[in-house]
Design a protein around this motif. Structure first.
Motif, PDB file in Angstrom:
ATOM      1  N   UNK A 151      -1.265  -3.301  11.765  1.00 51.96           N
ATOM      2  CA  UNK A 151      -1.774  -3.707  10.450  1.00 51.96           C
ATOM      3  C   UNK A 151      -2.338  -2.496   9.700  1.00 51.96           C
ATOM      4  N   UNK A 152      -2.921  -1.562  10.423  1.00 52.19           N
ATOM      5  CA  UNK A 152      -3.456  -0.362   9.781  1.00 52.19           C
ATOM      6  C   UNK A 152      -2.323   0.612   9.444  1.00 52.19           C
ATOM      7  N   UNK A 153      -1.458   0.834  10.418  1.00 51.40           N
ATOM      8  CA  UNK A 153      -0.396   1.821  10.247  1.00 51.40           C
ATOM      9  C   UNK A 153       0.589   1.442   9.153  1.00 51.40           C
ATOM     10  N   UNK A 154       0.907   0.161   9.078  1.00 49.99           N
ATOM     11  CA  UNK A 154       1.873  -0.266   8.068  1.00 49.99           C
ATOM     12  C   UNK A 154       1.289  -0.168   6.659  1.00 49.99           C
ATOM     13  N   UNK A 155       0.013  -0.510   6.534  1.00 50.12           N
ATOM     14  CA  UNK A 155      -0.638  -0.362   5.221  1.00 50.12           C
ATOM     15  C   UNK A 155      -0.697   1.108   4.825  1.00 50.12           C
ATOM     16  N   UNK A 156      -1.040   1.948   5.787  1.00 45.86           N
ATOM     17  CA  UNK A 156      -1.099   3.394   5.532  1.00 45.86           C
ATOM     18  C   UNK A 156       0.284   3.911   5.124  1.00 45.86           C
ATOM     19  N   UNK A 157       1.325   3.435   5.817  1.00 42.81           N
ATOM     20  CA  UNK A 157       2.685   3.866   5.486  1.00 42.81           C
ATOM     21  C   UNK A 157       3.059   3.455   4.070  1.00 42.81           C
ATOM     22  N   UNK A 158       2.681   2.241   3.691  1.00 44.82           N
ATOM     23  CA  UNK A 158       2.984   1.807   2.324  1.00 44.82           C
ATOM     24  C   UNK A 158       2.331   2.735   1.299  1.00 44.82           C
ATOM     25  N   UNK A 159       1.068   3.053   1.544  1.00 46.40           N
ATOM     26  CA  UNK A 159       0.364   3.943   0.621  1.00 46.40           C
ATOM     27  C   UNK A 159       1.007   5.321   0.569  1.00 46.40           C
ATOM     28  N   UNK A 160       1.370   5.842   1.718  1.00 49.04           N
ATOM     29  CA  UNK A 160       2.019   7.157   1.777  1.00 49.04           C
ATOM     30  C   UNK A 160       3.366   7.140   1.063  1.00 49.04           C
ATOM     31  N   UNK A 161       4.137   6.101   1.296  1.00 49.02           N
ATOM     32  CA  UNK A 161       5.461   6.021   0.660  1.00 49.02           C
ATOM     33  C   UNK A 161       5.339   5.950  -0.859  1.00 49.02           C
ATOM     34  N   UNK A 162       4.327   5.200  -1.300  1.00 49.21           N
ATOM     35  CA  UNK A 162       4.129   5.093  -2.745  1.00 49.21           C
ATOM     36  C   UNK A 162       3.762   6.462  -3.332  1.00 49.21           C
ATOM     37  N   UNK A 163       2.920   7.191  -2.614  1.00 45.20           N
ATOM     38  CA  UNK A 163       2.535   8.525  -3.076  1.00 45.20           C
ATOM     39  C   UNK A 163       3.733   9.473  -3.060  1.00 45.20           C
TER      40      UNK A 163
END
Lengths: 411, 375
Positions: B45-57
């Motif tokens: 749940x943490x890693x996937x949210x972090x990945x979404x944020x990174x991908x958006x950036x």
């Protein structure tokens, strides 16, 4: 009928083999460059380490009764810098460029710019081996030879640690443990051979046993060539955590520096017995920090631990720790004139102690410190490794290796 | 004599050569940044949210021309909340993938095992999730963190617990890993300084599901507050089981609980829980509003703290790479020079140890949502 070359022009204007081949090559290249699904862009990790859950039945053979603590400087012939021409003379080094100081104190006898140094080992045959971020290097006969995966000289990068058992050189790396007797052929040992983990951080030879600190506990190599492994799980928590940053041997005790403190194993008892272990941490004692980055044992049996928050000397005899006595440490940090709290390397030399810090090389004598920096001839300020051969202190930094003649320094 | 090479063969060679050239050219024009996070397992749940944020950036950075003309490529490795796998992933990224910088990991245990490798390799590490104070207090020059650490979080919680909630005796239940044990330790220190007693502190191992025996031992001490310092799944189970046991005292927690994964699993039992919330969506102004909209559009869900901090982490890295390129300095030096920045998480900055400087805010769970509150 004469066989046609696959690329020969078809006299009838049609060469199915050629066009099929072209389409195949095109498809292959296209799929390699553009056709990777998103998931495939994620490289696969190495296979998991071997199952290490078997109970350990072996304990390392004890040292001979009344045997002195093995001291590398006693077994290693003197490597007097004057015996061989230095790799780079101080005078040569002083003239290597405007960014480098123009004069070098005479105590620096050998200066060898190299990739960032992880470990140094003066070998019994007089060669000096250096583990670097790029692989391995050898200093011999006034020449430095680098061996890296790029040139095929050494199969792994980085090399992290070194030990010599009198017959062979052992090199730790993140790709396993390597052994060589000639410096050209390397035998590799991995988790499949019984190592606790392929990522080796530290090595120590105690005169009979090779100790290997890994990312997942310790291993030791018995005289018959087998590896035994002790992990946190196998030791039932006796070994406090997985990563092992430093290993040393003192009498019956194996000292294992990890990131929960210093775990000490009384090797007369099986590792699976929790009472065979005692861990000293920063919460129950005045150990400066739980991360043990380096360990050293002096000729007199003093235990030194390098940590991110100071250099620590254990004041309490180890046998008393196992009877409930609280450990006491003497701590050297910035409040005692160390250049930084963090200490990465430590070597006792007689009554002195030398420490490697991110901001210099420190000699501690009688509780007082003297700090050497690039202004004193260091290749770089970050001293990451130290090694001793009689009369010579080998110093490793991110800039390379150099040798300090202790007599000349004292003069 | 027949000709061996003709026009079709020449075309084939040209096509193959062009493709190889194109492939090499594109590869050389890419800036590889490694990311280590749990993308599977109980902490995904943490890693996937972090990945979404990174991908958006990454999408935003590349759409604006990349970094110095280079396209940002994020190389993800899944560590499944296993610190050994995290170490192996770091080896893969640095020595085989040759990434220029690493972002990650999530659990402090994993991040510590990552940072030791990065430090030796002299590859900058930026963590946007791990909060154990040690991470930036070990004198490592290549470690940075863009998130308030546990010292800041625990102090904020303890101050609120004592001064606003008037809690005098708070029991602690915490994960035995380095995140939970250090968070509990730091809270106990801060609470003691404020005169709050800790009658009992018990630890659990990640993966546990039945916390009733531990909670019973806590109930016997009759505390007037319960601090939970753990990750989402275990924390949610603890909160549920505490309420089922009739424990009605206020519940406090660190940012391990500040995720929708906690809310989903805890359900109504989470109501009223007070947690540290490093990301307050109402504080960042226009930049944050735009980020929230883009995130909602891209993923169909609300951005949480871990997504927002992931976004900021890559933007900070991009800033460092640009500065390094412009000034001809190492990326590490450029990153260390970011004393202030304006991110989607609000204004922040890195101190001399590489640690985030901003204070943390608190949220209370109301009607199944985190609602910012004054600490």
């Amino acid at each position: 009928m004469t066989p046609k070359h696959p690329l020969a022009r078809d006299p009838n204007g049609s060469n199915l083999a050629f066009w099929a081949g072209l389409i195949l090559v095109f498809t292959l290249l296209y799929s390699m460059r553009f056709g990777r699904p998103e998931q495939a862009a994620t490289p696969q990790l190495l296979p998991p380490v071997a199952n290490t859950s078997q109970p350990i039945v072996m304990t390392p053979p004890p040292l001979p009764p009344n045997a002195p603590i093995p001291r590398s400087e006693e077994r290693i012939p003197v490597v007097t810098p004057g015996d061989k021409p230095p790799v780079v003379t101080p005078a040569q080094f002083a003239g290597t460029g405007p960014s480098v100081m123009r004069s070098i104190p005479a105590w620096w006898q050998v200066v060898a710019p190299l990739p960032a140094v992880r470990a140094i080992l003066p070998a019994p045959d007089g060669q000096v081996w250096v583990a670097t971020e790029d692989g391995l290097a050898r200093i011999a006969a006034g020449q430095v030879t680098q061996m890296t995966p790029r040139d095929g000289g050494f199969p792994a990068r980085p090399a992290t640690s070194l030990a010599h058992d009198g017959a062979a050189l052992w090199i730790g790396s993140y790709e396993g443990l390597f052994r060589t007797t000639d410096g050209r052929r390397f035998e590799r040992f991995t988790a499949a051979d019984g190592l606790a983990h392929d990522m080796v951080w530290t090595l120590a030879w105690d005169g009979a046993i090779l100790w290997i600190g890994t990312q997942n506990g310790i291993s030791f190599r018995l005289p018959d060539g087998r590896f035994e492994t002790v992990t946190k799980r196998i030791s039932n928590g006796g070994l406090a955590d997985l990563w092992i940053g430093a290993v040393a041997r003192l009498g019956f005790w194996a000292l294992c520096g990890n990131d929960d403190g210093l775990s000490i194993w009384d090797t007369r008892q099986p590792a699976a017995n929790p009472t065979a272990w005692h861990t000293i941490d920063m919460f129950a004692t005045n150990l400066a920090h739980n991360w043990i980055l380096s360990l050293a044992v002096s000729k007199a049996g003093a235990v030194w631990a390098a940590t991110p928050a100071g250099l620590c000397r254990l004041r309490t005899p180890i046998e008393q720790l196992f009877t409930g006595t609280r450990a006491e440490w003497e701590v050297f940090n910035r409040s005692r004139s160390m250049p930084t709290d963090r200490v990465d390397a430590v070597v006792p030399v007689g009554e002195d102690v030398w420490a490697g810090c991110p901001e210099g090389l420190v000699r501690i004598r009688g509780g007082l410190t003297r700090v050497l920096t690039p202004a004193d001839g260091l290749l770089a300020s970050d001293v990451t490794s130290l090694a001793l051969s009689s009369g010579t202190l080998w110093v490793g930094t991110s800039g390379g290796v150099q040798a300090l003649a202790l007599d000349a320094f004292d003069r | 004599m027949k000709h061996v090479f003709g026009f079709p063969q020449l075309v084939a060679l040209l096509v193959i050569g062009s493709l190889i050239w194109a492939g090499l050219g594109t590869g050389g024009n890419t800036l590889k940044i490694g990311v280590i996070a749990p993308l599977s397992g109980s902490t995904a749940v943490y890693g996937l949210a972090m990945r979404n944020g990174l991908n958006l950036a990454a999408t935003a950075i590349n759409a604006a021309g990349g970094i110095g003309g280079r396209t940002v490529e994020l190389v993800y490795l899944d560590e499944s909340n296993d610190k050994l796998v995290a170490a192996e992933a770091t080896r893969e990224l640095i020595y085989r993938q040759n990434v220029a910088l690493v972002i990650g990991a999530v659990s402090s245990d994993a991040t510590m095992n990552v940072q030791r490798i990065c430090e030796r390799a002299r590859v900058p590490l930026l963590t946007s999730v791990s909060t154990n104070p040690f991470i930036t207090r070990v004198g490592f020059r290549y470690t940075f963190r863009c998130l308030s650490d546990d010292t800041v979080q625990a102090e904020s919680l303890a101050r609120t617990a004592v001064r606003r909630l008037n809690l005098r005796r708070v029991a602690i239940i915490h994960d035995s890993n380095k995140y939970g044990s250090m968070g509990a330790r730091v809270y106990a220190e801060k609470a003691a300084a404020l005169g709050q007693a800790i009658p009992v502190s018990v630890a659990f191992d990640s993966g546990m599901t039945n916390f009733s025996p531990l909670l019973e031992s806590i109930r016997q001490q009759n505390p007037d507050g319960l601090l939970v310092w753990g990750l989402a799944r275990e924390s949610a189970l603890i909160v549920r089981q505490a309420r089922e046991l009739g424990m009605r005292m206020p519940i406090l927690g660190g940012d391990g609980m500040a995720t929708t994964g906690f809310l989903d699993l805890a359900g109504p039992a989470a109501e009223g829980a007070l947690v540290t919330m490093p990301f307050n969506p109402t504080r960042g102004g226009e930049v944050t509003r735009r980020f929230l909209e883009d995130y909602q559009r891209a993923y169909g869900t609300e951005a949480d703290s871990f997504a927002a901090h992931g976004y900021d982490a890559l933007q900070l890295a991009a800033t460092a790479f640009r500065t390094a390129g412009e000034r001809g300095i190492p990326v590490r030096e450029a990153l260390a020079g970011i004393s202030a920045y304006q991110g989607v998480t609000g204004p922040g900055g890195l101190d001399a140890t590489g640690n985030e400087t901003r204070p943390v805010e608190l949220s209370v769970v109301k009607a199944g949502r985190f609602v910012p509150t004054e600490s």
